[in-house]
Design a protein around this motif. Structure first.
Motif, PDB file in Angstrom:
ATOM      1  N   GLN A  39       0.844  -1.183   0.000  1.00 26.73           N
ATOM      2  CA  GLN A  39       0.000   0.000   0.000  1.00 26.73           C
ATOM      3  C   GLN A  39       0.882   1.237   0.000  1.00 26.73           C
ATOM      4  O   GLN A  39       1.655   1.450   0.937  1.00 26.73           O
ATOM      5  N   ALA A  40       0.748   2.016  -1.055  1.00 25.97           N
ATOM      6  CA  ALA A  40       1.481   3.270  -1.168  1.00 25.97           C
ATOM      7  C   ALA A  40       0.630   4.394  -0.578  1.00 25.97           C
ATOM      8  O   ALA A  40      -0.597   4.272  -0.498  1.00 25.97           O
ATOM      9  N   PRO A  41       1.262   5.489  -0.163  1.00 36.44           N
ATOM     10  CA  PRO A  41       0.504   6.603   0.417  1.00 36.44           C
ATOM     11  C   PRO A  41      -0.580   7.107  -0.528  1.00 36.44           C
ATOM     12  O   PRO A  41      -0.324   7.351  -1.709  1.00 36.44           O
ATOM     13  N   GLU A  46      -2.787  -3.138  -2.769  1.00 40.21           N
ATOM     14  CA  GLU A  46      -2.817  -3.932  -3.993  1.00 40.21           C
ATOM     15  C   GLU A  46      -2.069  -5.239  -3.810  1.00 40.21           C
ATOM     16  O   GLU A  46      -1.113  -5.348  -3.050  1.00 40.21           O
ATOM     17  N   PHE A  47      -2.505  -6.229  -4.556  1.00 44.43           N
ATOM     18  CA  PHE A  47      -1.886  -7.551  -4.560  1.00 44.43           C
ATOM     19  C   PHE A  47      -0.532  -7.485  -5.249  1.00 44.43           C
ATOM     20  O   PHE A  47      -0.371  -6.797  -6.267  1.00 44.43           O
ATOM     21  N   VAL A  48       0.430  -8.242  -4.707  1.00 42.41           N
ATOM     22  CA  VAL A  48       1.758  -8.314  -5.307  1.00 42.41           C
ATOM     23  C   VAL A  48       2.073  -9.735  -5.790  1.00 42.41           C
ATOM     24  O   VAL A  48       2.392  -9.942  -6.958  1.00 42.41           O
ATOM     25  N   LEU A  86      14.201  -2.603  -8.730  1.00 38.94           N
ATOM     26  CA  LEU A  86      13.176  -1.805  -8.058  1.00 38.94           C
ATOM     27  C   LEU A  86      13.016  -0.438  -8.707  1.00 38.94           C
ATOM     28  O   LEU A  86      13.986   0.150  -9.202  1.00 38.94           O
ATOM     29  N   LYS A  87      11.780   0.025  -8.682  1.00 43.29           N
ATOM     30  CA  LYS A  87      11.420   1.310  -9.264  1.00 43.29           C
ATOM     31  C   LYS A  87      10.827   2.209  -8.176  1.00 43.29           C
ATOM     32  O   LYS A  87      10.288   1.706  -7.184  1.00 43.29           O
ATOM     33  N   PRO A  88      10.875   3.517  -8.366  1.00 50.18           N
ATOM     34  CA  PRO A  88      10.265   4.416  -7.366  1.00 50.18           C
ATOM     35  C   PRO A  88       8.797   4.092  -7.108  1.00 50.18           C
ATOM     36  O   PRO A  88       8.323   4.240  -5.980  1.00 50.18           O
ATOM     37  N   GLU A  89       8.105   3.612  -8.122  1.00 50.65           N
ATOM     38  CA  GLU A  89       6.686   3.287  -7.937  1.00 50.65           C
ATOM     39  C   GLU A  89       6.463   2.020  -7.109  1.00 50.65           C
ATOM     40  O   GLU A  89       5.331   1.686  -6.777  1.00 50.65           O
ATOM     41  N   ASP A  90       7.542   1.325  -6.746  1.00 50.76           N
ATOM     42  CA  ASP A  90       7.429   0.184  -5.840  1.00 50.76           C
ATOM     43  C   ASP A  90       7.423   0.631  -4.378  1.00 50.76           C
ATOM     44  O   ASP A  90       7.215  -0.186  -3.478  1.00 50.76           O
ATOM     45  N   THR A 119       6.143  -3.708   6.448  1.00 48.07           N
ATOM     46  CA  THR A 119       7.506  -3.211   6.430  1.00 48.07           C
ATOM     47  C   THR A 119       7.640  -2.213   5.282  1.00 48.07           C
ATOM     48  O   THR A 119       7.141  -2.442   4.186  1.00 48.07           O
ATOM     49  N   GLN A 120       8.298  -1.099   5.561  1.00 43.23           N
ATOM     50  CA  GLN A 120       8.390  -0.010   4.586  1.00 43.23           C
ATOM     51  C   GLN A 120       9.492  -0.286   3.574  1.00 43.23           C
ATOM     52  O   GLN A 120      10.624  -0.637   3.946  1.00 43.23           O
ATOM     53  N   VAL A 121       9.163  -0.106   2.317  1.00 44.39           N
ATOM     54  CA  VAL A 121      10.134  -0.164   1.227  1.00 44.39           C
ATOM     55  C   VAL A 121      10.099   1.182   0.518  1.00 44.39           C
ATOM     56  O   VAL A 121       9.043   1.621   0.066  1.00 44.39           O
ATOM     57  N   THR A 122      11.253   1.817   0.442  1.00 44.53           N
ATOM     58  CA  THR A 122      11.358   3.101  -0.226  1.00 44.53           C
ATOM     59  C   THR A 122      12.405   3.015  -1.317  1.00 44.53           C
ATOM     60  O   THR A 122      13.547   2.612  -1.048  1.00 44.53           O
ATOM     61  N   VAL A 123      12.018   3.369  -2.532  1.00 48.48           N
ATOM     62  CA  VAL A 123      12.928   3.316  -3.670  1.00 48.48           C
ATOM     63  C   VAL A 123      13.135   4.755  -4.157  1.00 48.48           C
ATOM     64  O   VAL A 123      12.195   5.416  -4.582  1.00 48.48           O
TER      65      VAL A 123
END
Length: 125
Positions: A39-41, A46-48, A86-90, A119-123
């Motif tokens: 879930q992005a801000p 969404e399903f992964v 990984l992309k920023p949109e991830d 858990t937070q993922v930031t790209v």
């Protein structure tokens, strides 16, 4: 009850990799299928990806197919999500989830009664 604990999130540059882990404990026989969601801000969850414990059948969303790999270690009751290219949109909070139903088609969050804390993922670009 099934308890799920995610780990492995962090900050990475675009093109990099991370591996998330989800350790299951408790009534693990109630977790026949494990899924990863994100879930992005400001966006809906969404399903992964999804994997079945017994056969290891997998299914991915189109947005991560070819870049992410879901796997499991039955002996450790742990599911992994290897994320490459990984992309920023991830960027999102990633959650693992468990359900007693079996099927690679379990792609809806409502089908999962058990969830981890995320858990937070930031790209970064």
């Amino acid at each position: 009850q099934v308890q799920l604990v995610e780990s492995g999130g962090g900050t990475v540059q675009a093109g990099g990799s991370l591996r998330l882990s989800c350790a299951a404990s408790g009534r693990t026989f109630s977790s026949s299928t494990m899924g990863w969601f994100r879930q992005a801000p400001g966006k809906e969850r969404e399903f992964v990806a999804v994997i079945t414990w017994s056969v290891g059948s997998t299914y991915y969303s189109d947005s991560v197919k070819g870049r992410f790999t879901i796997s499991r270690d039955n002996a450790k009751n742990t599911v992994y999500l290897q994320m490459n290219s990984l992309k920023p949109e991830d960027t999102a909070v990633y959650y693992c989830a468990a359900t007693g139903a079996t099927g690679w088609w379990m792609t809806l969050g409502a089908q999962y009664p058990y969830w981890g804390q995320g858990t937070q993922v930031t790209v970064s670009s």
